[in-house]
Design an enzyme around this catalytic site. Structure first.
Site, PDB file in Angstrom:
ATOM      1  N   GLY A  31       0.799  -1.212   0.000  1.00 23.05           N
ATOM      2  CA  GLY A  31       0.000   0.000   0.000  1.00 23.05           C
ATOM      3  C   GLY A  31       0.836   1.268   0.000  1.00 23.05           C
ATOM      4  O   GLY A  31       2.042   1.257  -0.217  1.00 23.05           O
ATOM      5  N   GLU A  35       4.514   6.151  -7.862  1.00 26.61           N
ATOM      6  CA  GLU A  35       4.721   5.929  -9.296  1.00 26.61           C
ATOM      7  C   GLU A  35       5.462   4.621  -9.579  1.00 26.61           C
ATOM      8  O   GLU A  35       5.285   4.019 -10.638  1.00 26.61           O
ATOM      9  CB  GLU A  35       5.486   7.103  -9.904  1.00 26.61           C
ATOM     10  CG  GLU A  35       4.677   8.395  -9.997  1.00 26.61           C
ATOM     11  CD  GLU A  35       3.450   8.245 -10.861  1.00 26.61           C
ATOM     12  OE1 GLU A  35       3.571   7.654 -11.956  1.00 26.61           O
ATOM     13  OE2 GLU A  35       2.371   8.715 -10.469  1.00 26.61           O
ATOM     14  N   HIS A  37       5.033   1.731  -7.911  1.00 28.29           N
ATOM     15  CA  HIS A  37       3.981   0.714  -7.923  1.00 28.29           C
ATOM     16  C   HIS A  37       3.125   0.836  -9.185  1.00 28.29           C
ATOM     17  O   HIS A  37       2.749  -0.161  -9.800  1.00 28.29           O
ATOM     18  CB  HIS A  37       3.071   0.865  -6.699  1.00 28.29           C
ATOM     19  CG  HIS A  37       3.762   0.699  -5.388  1.00 28.29           C
ATOM     20  ND1 HIS A  37       4.020   1.765  -4.556  1.00 28.29           N
ATOM     21  CD2 HIS A  37       4.248  -0.402  -4.754  1.00 28.29           C
ATOM     22  CE1 HIS A  37       4.629   1.324  -3.464  1.00 28.29           C
ATOM     23  NE2 HIS A  37       4.784   0.026  -3.561  1.00 28.29           N
ATOM     24  N   GLN A 148      12.673  -3.672  -9.031  1.00 22.26           N
ATOM     25  CA  GLN A 148      14.098  -3.893  -8.820  1.00 22.26           C
ATOM     26  C   GLN A 148      14.610  -3.154  -7.590  1.00 22.26           C
ATOM     27  O   GLN A 148      15.664  -3.503  -7.059  1.00 22.26           O
ATOM     28  CB  GLN A 148      14.888  -3.451 -10.051  1.00 22.26           C
ATOM     29  CG  GLN A 148      16.393  -3.715  -9.941  1.00 22.26           C
ATOM     30  CD  GLN A 148      17.216  -2.879 -10.901  1.00 22.26           C
ATOM     31  OE1 GLN A 148      16.839  -2.736 -12.062  1.00 22.26           O
ATOM     32  NE2 GLN A 148      18.324  -2.334 -10.438  1.00 22.26           N
ATOM     33  N   LYS A 149      13.902  -2.124  -7.115  1.00 23.88           N
ATOM     34  CA  LYS A 149      14.402  -1.417  -5.931  1.00 23.88           C
ATOM     35  C   LYS A 149      14.605  -2.388  -4.778  1.00 23.88           C
ATOM     36  O   LYS A 149      15.572  -2.285  -4.022  1.00 23.88           O
ATOM     37  CB  LYS A 149      13.450  -0.292  -5.512  1.00 23.88           C
ATOM     38  CG  LYS A 149      14.006   0.537  -4.336  1.00 23.88           C
ATOM     39  CD  LYS A 149      13.117   1.714  -4.030  1.00 23.88           C
ATOM     40  CE  LYS A 149      11.847   1.278  -3.329  1.00 23.88           C
ATOM     41  NZ  LYS A 149      12.111   0.769  -1.950  1.00 23.88           N
ATOM     42  N   ILE A 176      11.910   3.124 -10.344  1.00 23.87           N
ATOM     43  CA  ILE A 176      11.344   4.414 -10.737  1.00 23.87           C
ATOM     44  C   ILE A 176      11.872   5.461  -9.763  1.00 23.87           C
ATOM     45  O   ILE A 176      11.818   5.279  -8.538  1.00 23.87           O
ATOM     46  CB  ILE A 176       9.809   4.391 -10.718  1.00 23.87           C
ATOM     47  CG1 ILE A 176       9.296   3.279 -11.638  1.00 23.87           C
ATOM     48  CG2 ILE A 176       9.246   5.742 -11.137  1.00 23.87           C
ATOM     49  CD1 ILE A 176       9.678   3.437 -13.095  1.00 23.87           C
ATOM     50  N   LYS A 184      11.952   6.085  -5.681  1.00 27.47           N
ATOM     51  CA  LYS A 184      10.650   6.269  -5.047  1.00 27.47           C
ATOM     52  C   LYS A 184      10.424   5.186  -4.004  1.00 27.47           C
ATOM     53  O   LYS A 184      10.699   4.011  -4.238  1.00 27.47           O
ATOM     54  CB  LYS A 184       9.533   6.244  -6.093  1.00 27.47           C
ATOM     55  CG  LYS A 184       9.481   7.498  -6.945  1.00 27.47           C
ATOM     56  CD  LYS A 184       8.321   7.472  -7.915  1.00 27.47           C
ATOM     57  CE  LYS A 184       8.250   8.744  -8.741  1.00 27.47           C
ATOM     58  NZ  LYS A 184       7.735   9.888  -7.969  1.00 27.47           N
ATOM     59  N   SER A 185       9.912   5.576  -2.848  1.00 30.01           N
ATOM     60  CA  SER A 185       9.666   4.655  -1.742  1.00 30.01           C
ATOM     61  C   SER A 185       8.569   5.220  -0.861  1.00 30.01           C
ATOM     62  O   SER A 185       8.487   6.445  -0.655  1.00 30.01           O
ATOM     63  CB  SER A 185      10.951   4.470  -0.913  1.00 30.01           C
ATOM     64  OG  SER A 185      10.678   3.782   0.297  1.00 30.01           O
TER      65      SER A 185
END
EC number: 6.3.2.1
Length: 302
Positions: A31, A35, A37, A148-149, A176, A184-185
């Site tokens: 959740g 971007e 996800h 890949q993050k 991303i 992004k996290s």
């Protein structure tokens, strides 16, 4: 788009799709979608007739001192993003739906979970493997999509699918990033303005290390020392690890030779733990454009 909360509802809908001969993609998430996800959902929608997104903060992958209770949540916002990206169904269960009160069965893994994040988060991957296995059994997708993050997680899931004979294709998708480079996290929301600026030391180190490797540097220590120096120059940063490993087996290496390598880091910015990485395949610098080769790209699944 539907939003459901029970396993029975998911299974009923997926069975209906199967009767129509439709393919199903799964995007597992915790959740507070962003971007990164969304890119997974968009790809899943392009490659499958229907997409299920799980939106579940999984308690079994959090240690006792970690941020389970404070982990950001915004289900209404998540649903809007899922619908825009092309999802057909969002599965948003309570922990009691996923885990019986006396549950005592887990999916564990040796070797690949002893390094990187598994070294400092000893129960994390047991929780990941358990919940992903449950989602695979509930949804029975044709394909499942992972970013890949979380590269170690991607390697672990691929190995679990191979070892336990899941009939599912695992698709890895590129990191991303924000315009300034930060990966992004969901945990980026924890950062103050000063910490947000400091966090750019991660992507600077990743880009510097990747540039060195692409230019021909093959000594892992040389690359890692340069990356650590960039991070250590930031006063608000505290390194958990910066390591280079064989991507398939998650074992530390000294030289980049004939296998895809993962150069990964976890760094605390204030109290917030962030991760970043790059993957490099020395055998092929062409293919999909990310430095990977073979029938299935090691990072983007192409």
């Amino acid at each position: 788009m539907q939003a459901v909360t029970t396993i029975a509802e998911v299974r009923e809908q997926v069975k209906a799709w199967r009767r129509e001969g439709l393919t199903v993609g799964l995007v597992p998430t915790m959740g507070f979608l962003h971007e990164g996800h969304k890119s997974l959902i968009v790809r899943a929608a392009a490659e499958n007739d229907r997409v299920v997104v799980s939106d579940f903060v999984n308690p079994t992958q959090f240690g006792p001192t970690e941020d389970l209770e404070s982990y950001p949540r915004d289900f209404e916002r998540d649903c809007k993003l899922c619908e825009e990206a092309g999802a057909a169904l969002v599965f948003h269960p309570e922990p009691s739906e996923m885990y019986a009160p006396n549950a005592c069965t887990y999916v564990n893994m040796d070797e690949l979970t002893h390094e990187l994040c598994g070294l400092t988060r000893p129960i994390h991957f047991r929780g990941v493997c358990t919940v992903v296995s449950k989602l695979f059994h509930i949804v029975c997708p044709d394909r499942a999509y992972f970013g890949q993050k979380d590269a170690q997680q991607l390697a672990v899931i691929r190995r679990m699918v191979r070892d336990l004979n899941f009939d599912i294709q695992i698709v890895g998708c590129p990191i991303i990033r924000e315009e300034d480079g930060l990966a992004k996290s969901s945990r980026n929301t924890y950062l103050s303005a000063e910490e947000r600026t400091a966090a750019l030391c991660l992507s600077r180190a990743v880009f510097a290390g990747q540039k060195m490797v692409e230019a021909g540097e093959r000594d892992a220590k040389t690359v890692l020392d340069a990356m650590r120096a960039i991070i250590e120059a930031e006063p608000l940063a505290k390194i958990d690890y910066v390591k280079m490993v064989d991507f398939e087996n998650i074992v530390q290496i000294e030289k980049i030779e004939n296998v895809p390598v993962l150069c990964a880091m976890a760094v605390y910015i204030g109290k917030t733990r962030l991760i970043d990485n790059f993957i490099y395949d020395p055998a092929e610098d062409a293919g999909c454009g990310c430095g990977c080769s073979g029938d299935s790209c090691c990072c983007c699944g192409a």
